[in-house]
Design a protein around this motif. Structure first.
Motif, mmCIF file in Angstrom:
data_model
loop_
_atom_site.group_PDB
_atom_site.id
_atom_site.type_symbol
_atom_site.label_atom_id
_atom_site.label_comp_id
_atom_site.label_asym_id
_atom_site.label_seq_id
_atom_site.Cartn_x
_atom_site.Cartn_y
_atom_site.Cartn_z
ATOM 1 N N SER A 133 -46.941 -58.401 -14.917
ATOM 2 C CA SER A 133 -46.031 -58.435 -16.061
ATOM 3 C C SER A 133 -44.743 -57.708 -15.687
ATOM 4 O O SER A 133 -44.577 -56.509 -15.952
ATOM 5 C CB SER A 133 -46.688 -57.772 -17.280
ATOM 6 O OG SER A 133 -47.840 -58.473 -17.664
ATOM 7 N N LEU A 134 -43.838 -58.418 -15.017
ATOM 8 C CA LEU A 134 -42.580 -57.814 -14.607
ATOM 9 C C LEU A 134 -41.765 -57.421 -15.825
ATOM 10 O O LEU A 134 -41.779 -58.102 -16.848
ATOM 11 C CB LEU A 134 -41.788 -58.793 -13.734
ATOM 12 C CG LEU A 134 -42.459 -59.209 -12.418
ATOM 13 C CD1 LEU A 134 -41.539 -60.136 -11.640
ATOM 14 C CD2 LEU A 134 -42.805 -57.992 -11.572
ATOM 15 N N ASP A 135 -41.045 -56.312 -15.706
ATOM 16 C CA ASP A 135 -40.273 -55.786 -16.824
ATOM 17 C C ASP A 135 -39.011 -56.608 -17.015
ATOM 18 O O ASP A 135 -38.042 -56.464 -16.269
ATOM 19 C CB ASP A 135 -39.924 -54.317 -16.554
ATOM 20 C CG ASP A 135 -39.378 -53.631 -17.803
ATOM 21 O OD1 ASP A 135 -39.067 -54.352 -18.774
ATOM 22 O OD2 ASP A 135 -39.263 -52.399 -17.798
ATOM 23 N N LEU A 136 -38.997 -57.459 -18.030
ATOM 24 C CA LEU A 136 -37.834 -58.297 -18.283
ATOM 25 C C LEU A 136 -36.648 -57.480 -18.774
ATOM 26 O O LEU A 136 -35.507 -57.925 -18.672
ATOM 27 C CB LEU A 136 -38.178 -59.379 -19.307
ATOM 28 C CG LEU A 136 -39.282 -60.360 -18.909
ATOM 29 C CD1 LEU A 136 -39.529 -61.353 -20.032
ATOM 30 C CD2 LEU A 136 -38.931 -61.091 -17.632
ATOM 31 N N SER A 137 -36.892 -56.289 -19.302
ATOM 32 C CA SER A 137 -35.799 -55.486 -19.839
ATOM 33 C C SER A 137 -34.912 -54.919 -18.740
ATOM 34 O O SER A 137 -33.752 -54.580 -18.981
ATOM 35 C CB SER A 137 -36.351 -54.341 -20.696
ATOM 36 O OG SER A 137 -37.085 -53.428 -19.909
ATOM 37 N N VAL A 138 -35.432 -54.790 -17.529
ATOM 38 C CA VAL A 138 -34.619 -54.272 -16.424
ATOM 39 C C VAL A 138 -34.250 -55.392 -15.464
ATOM 40 O O VAL A 138 -33.858 -55.158 -14.340
ATOM 41 C CB VAL A 138 -35.360 -53.137 -15.678
ATOM 42 C CG1 VAL A 138 -35.587 -51.944 -16.588
ATOM 43 C CG2 VAL A 138 -36.692 -53.629 -15.102
ATOM 44 N N HIS A 139 -34.388 -56.623 -15.913
ATOM 45 C CA HIS A 139 -33.987 -57.805 -15.154
ATOM 46 C C HIS A 139 -34.745 -57.938 -13.832
ATOM 47 O O HIS A 139 -34.199 -58.434 -12.854
ATOM 48 C CB HIS A 139 -32.479 -57.808 -14.900
ATOM 49 C CG HIS A 139 -31.674 -57.732 -16.152
ATOM 50 N ND1 HIS A 139 -31.655 -58.751 -17.080
ATOM 51 C CD2 HIS A 139 -30.886 -56.749 -16.656
ATOM 52 C CE1 HIS A 139 -30.868 -58.397 -18.091
ATOM 53 N NE2 HIS A 139 -30.406 -57.200 -17.875
ATOM 54 N N ALA A 140 -36.019 -57.450 -13.817
ATOM 55 C CA ALA A 140 -36.857 -57.759 -12.667
ATOM 56 C C ALA A 140 -37.030 -59.267 -12.577
ATOM 57 O O ALA A 140 -37.242 -59.823 -11.508
ATOM 58 C CB ALA A 140 -38.216 -57.075 -12.805
ATOM 59 N N ALA A 141 -36.919 -59.929 -13.731
ATOM 60 C CA ALA A 141 -36.890 -61.391 -13.799
ATOM 61 C C ALA A 141 -36.144 -61.764 -15.078
ATOM 62 O O ALA A 141 -36.100 -60.992 -16.037
ATOM 63 C CB ALA A 141 -38.299 -61.965 -13.816
ATOM 64 N N ASP A 142 -35.522 -62.923 -15.073
ATOM 65 C CA ASP A 142 -34.820 -63.415 -16.258
ATOM 66 C C ASP A 142 -35.760 -64.163 -17.193
ATOM 67 O O ASP A 142 -35.640 -64.088 -18.414
ATOM 68 C CB ASP A 142 -33.669 -64.343 -15.853
ATOM 69 C CG ASP A 142 -32.637 -63.635 -15.005
ATOM 70 O OD1 ASP A 142 -32.209 -62.538 -15.391
ATOM 71 O OD2 ASP A 142 -32.266 -64.190 -13.949
ATOM 72 N N ILE A 143 -36.682 -64.902 -16.583
ATOM 73 C CA ILE A 143 -37.616 -65.734 -17.342
ATOM 74 C C ILE A 143 -39.013 -65.547 -16.767
ATOM 75 O O ILE A 143 -39.188 -65.483 -15.547
ATOM 76 C CB ILE A 143 -37.220 -67.222 -17.273
ATOM 77 C CG1 ILE A 143 -35.965 -67.471 -18.115
ATOM 78 C CG2 ILE A 143 -38.349 -68.128 -17.739
ATOM 79 C CD1 ILE A 143 -35.445 -68.887 -18.027
ATOM 80 N N ALA A 144 -39.990 -65.456 -17.645
ATOM 81 C CA ALA A 144 -41.380 -65.349 -17.212
ATOM 82 C C ALA A 144 -42.197 -66.444 -17.881
ATOM 83 O O ALA A 144 -42.100 -66.650 -19.094
ATOM 84 C CB ALA A 144 -41.953 -63.975 -17.561
ATOM 85 N N PHE A 145 -42.983 -67.167 -17.082
ATOM 86 C CA PHE A 145 -43.982 -68.089 -17.613
ATOM 87 C C PHE A 145 -45.307 -67.336 -17.591
ATOM 88 O O PHE A 145 -45.758 -66.899 -16.518
ATOM 89 C CB PHE A 145 -44.075 -69.348 -16.755
ATOM 90 C CG PHE A 145 -42.910 -70.287 -16.932
ATOM 91 C CD1 PHE A 145 -42.941 -71.300 -17.879
ATOM 92 C CD2 PHE A 145 -41.784 -70.157 -16.150
ATOM 93 C CE1 PHE A 145 -41.873 -72.161 -18.045
ATOM 94 C CE2 PHE A 145 -40.705 -71.016 -16.302
ATOM 95 C CZ PHE A 145 -40.749 -72.021 -17.257
ATOM 96 N N ARG A 146 -45.909 -67.176 -18.750
ATOM 97 C CA ARG A 146 -47.123 -66.382 -18.829
ATOM 98 C C ARG A 146 -48.157 -67.040 -19.731
ATOM 99 O O ARG A 146 -47.817 -67.684 -20.730
ATOM 100 C CB ARG A 146 -46.814 -64.981 -19.360
ATOM 101 C CG ARG A 146 -46.107 -64.075 -18.352
ATOM 102 C CD ARG A 146 -47.053 -63.697 -17.218
ATOM 103 N NE ARG A 146 -46.399 -62.895 -16.199
ATOM 104 C CZ ARG A 146 -45.915 -63.363 -15.064
ATOM 105 N NH1 ARG A 146 -45.996 -64.670 -14.807
ATOM 106 N NH2 ARG A 146 -45.373 -62.572 -14.164
#
Length: 294
Positions: A133-146
């Motif tokens: 679960s990459l931290d989207l708040s720090v832009h580790a990723a822009d979009i996550a498919f989960r």
């Protein structure tokens, strides 16, 4: 009165600002007859004169002066739209970081990504094959498919489907097990630790676990190559003609398949465009993901 044509208003304001038809025509890069024709069309729609024509020039009528603020508001609104579109277009470039488990990237996203890249060649896509679960708040990723039934509170997203699961085996392996072959075993997730999965514990308590893996692709390959029986998403298990669904209790409940992004990025152009693109692209496959079609 019919709706106003913004182009007519545009020409009218140019005459007022430049002080003459000739000046407006020069500023707009058109013939002066075009300016005159446009203003005449606007006056016809309003059914009222906006200018007094004379040999000394065009003078704004009292009516024209009274509606000038409204015309300027129309101009500002039109320019704001143009600025917004331009800014949006400028954002359709750069890098888009997408994270998903490897099987999602390979089996769901890759075909659609080819079409997306052709339509938006200035967007560079980074694919992060990870179940974390990459931290989207720090832009580790822009979009996550989960796959989840409880998305985090600081993200927004769209649920494509509810993924259904089943237990699958190769036809000959299942036949061998039914004939009493004790060598047939199960394939399990490493994420389950040493615990036996629910379907195995409830339906085949004496079956040994032969393999464990943290990759759904590896689990699928093990089943497809005859190494054992495993729980798989129905869309995977149904995709191979040699695999059969094995009757079992305790199979995992359906989980939502989501596209997620941080709430602060929900209006970013390239994220919005990608979300809308994938929503349309994946729709034909939803029935398969939900085990409603072969």
């Amino acid at each position: 009165m019919h709706g106003l044509n913004w182009n007519d208003v545009h020409y009218c304001l140019a005459v007022i600002r430049e002080g003459s038809v000739t000046g407006a025509a020069k500023h707009l890069g058109v013939n002066h007859t075009t300016v005159s024709r446009r203003i005449s069309a606007l006056e016809k729609r309003l059914n009222a004169p906006l200018f007094d024509r004379s040999t000394s020039g065009w003078l704004v009528t009292p009516l024209g002066e009274s509606i000038l603020p409204n015309l300027e508001q129309m101009a500002e609104a039109a320019q704001a739209i143009e600025r917004g579109v331009y800014a949006d277009r400028q954002e359709l470039s750069g890098t888009l970081r997408i994270t998903a488990v490897d099987v999602c990237i390979q089996r769901i996203l890759l075909p659609g990504l080819k079409d997306f890249a052709e339509q938006y060649p200035n967007i560079d896509v980074e694919l992060l094959a990870s179940g974390e679960s990459l931290d989207l708040s720090v832009h580790a990723a822009d979009i996550a498919f989960r796959n989840t039934n409880n998305p985090p509170p600081d993200v927004v997203g769209t649920k494509f489907a509810d993924l259904h699961y089943g237990v699958y085996a190769r036809r000959d392996v299942w036949a061998a097990y039914q004939q009493g072959d004790d060598n047939v075993g199960a394939v399990s997730w490493m994420l389950d630790g040493n615990a036996r999965p629910g379907w195995l514990q409830q339906s085949y308590p004496s079956m040994p676990v032969r393999y464990r893996s943290n990759s759904l692709n590896v689990v699928y390959d093990l089943v497809q190559q005859g190494h054992g029986i495993a729980e798989l998403p129905c869309s995977m298990g149904n995709s191979h003609p040699e695999l059969v669904a094995v009757p079992a209790k305790g199979v995992s409940e359906p989980t939502g398949f989501w596209l997620l992004s941080h709430i602060d990025l929900r209006t970013t152009a390239r994220i919005r465009i990608f979300r809308d693109f994938m929503l349309e692209y994946i729709q034909p496959f939803v029935a398969r993901l939900e085990n409603r079609s072969p």
